[in-house]
Design an enzyme around this catalytic site. Sequence first.
Site, PDB file in Angstrom:
ATOM      1  N   HIS A  19      -3.186   4.940  -2.004  1.00 47.43           N
ATOM      2  CA  HIS A  19      -3.574   3.674  -1.409  1.00 47.43           C
ATOM      3  C   HIS A  19      -4.479   4.313  -0.972  1.00 47.43           C
ATOM      4  CE1 HIS A  19      -4.264   0.473   1.702  1.00 47.43           C
ATOM      5  NE2 HIS A  19      -4.203  -0.620   0.100  1.00 47.43           N
TER       6      HIS A  19
ATOM      7  N   GLU B 108       6.222   1.249   2.683  1.00 41.11           N
ATOM      8  CA  GLU B 108       5.409   1.149   2.503  1.00 41.11           C
ATOM      9  C   GLU B 108       3.909   1.679   2.854  1.00 41.11           C
ATOM     10  OE1 GLU B 108       5.358  -3.277   1.343  1.00 41.11           O
ATOM     11  OE2 GLU B 108       6.917  -3.109   1.833  1.00 41.11           O
TER      12      GLU B 108
ATOM     13  N   HIS C  21       0.524   2.962   3.949  1.00 42.56           N
ATOM     14  CA  HIS C  21      -1.290   2.343   3.330  1.00 42.56           C
ATOM     15  C   HIS C  21      -2.204   3.115   4.693  1.00 42.56           C
ATOM     16  CE1 HIS C  21       0.115  -1.575   2.151  1.00 42.56           C
ATOM     17  NE2 HIS C  21       0.644  -1.835   2.467  1.00 42.56           N
TER      18      HIS C  21
ATOM     19  N   GLU D 170       3.704  -0.735   6.197  1.00 40.84           N
ATOM     20  CA  GLU D 170       3.570  -1.589   6.439  1.00 40.84           C
ATOM     21  C   GLU D 170       5.600  -2.857   6.748  1.00 40.84           C
ATOM     22  OE1 GLU D 170       2.591  -5.704   3.914  1.00 40.84           O
ATOM     23  OE2 GLU D 170       1.562  -3.918   3.235  1.00 40.84           O
TER      24      GLU D 170
END
Length: 303
Positions: free
Chosen positions: A236, A276, A278, A293
């Site tokens: 990401h 998660e 990022h 996240e």
Amino acid sequence: MTPQRGGTPVPQPTIRETALPDPDCGPYGIAAGPDGALWATLVRSGGIARVSADGAVRVHPGDPASRPLVVTAGPDGALWFTRSGDDRLGRITTAGAATSVALPAGTGPGGIAAGPDGALWYAGMSNDTVGRVDVDGAHTAYPLPVAGGFPSMITAGPDEALWFTLNQANAVGRIACDGEAALHPLPTAAAGPVGITLGVDGALWFVEIAAGQLGRITTDGRIEEFPLPDRAARPHAIVADPAGGCWFTEWAANRIGHVTAAGRIDAYDLPTPGSESHGLAVLPDGTVHAALESGAIAHLTPA
């Protein structure tokens, strides 16, 4: 996973996490501030969090509808961030004073970076533009030569220009400070480029979230691609490693990875499942910090 080379385990970094007060706030972007602290956007709650070196957390609340995404240190000593939900750029001083600059309706700003001209540059995800905002709020938007390209992330290059990813147009773009843009199609179809950064080698490094690859493009347009060991990892964000190579997040695989300038890839598991991961930031001491996240900030100290 534990990387190995020639059958010998690679020394592992130390990874710890700082939990934020609201587990549902949604940390997304992160940057090092001029005050030595980390500043993170909270995409679900609309706030901005400051995490000091001793782990103290202060949350500056915001409107959840603003959906802040990416944050960067500005040339004026403040933090600037994109508000994807209400088409604004936010600005917050290290003392916590917040203001914003309105963008055209439907911009959907994503990435943001300080440019070589002393302005902030952003990627307009929803209206196929790259925009420029002076620190006094003056705004110019430059239409890109492709429809539906979804410009996503942006970074300053070594050539007095900005470089950005076009997630749906499958390209990396370059825009000069006068607004002249050029696109470089990627070799892999439907690669879905997202994060991009300037490496210490003078090339632009980026991630291909849909293809499970990293990419490198030189300022003359030569592109290399590096498949990840786990092609389903959904890389990401990416940030330069001052020691060489780059760090990147593997959003779907719950890892932080590292690529050397030669393309060797290692990856390290995060402590909490389903984090998660990022955005990324690297501090002057070489430590790596990721916005999770799931409601925390991860801190990686290289071995």
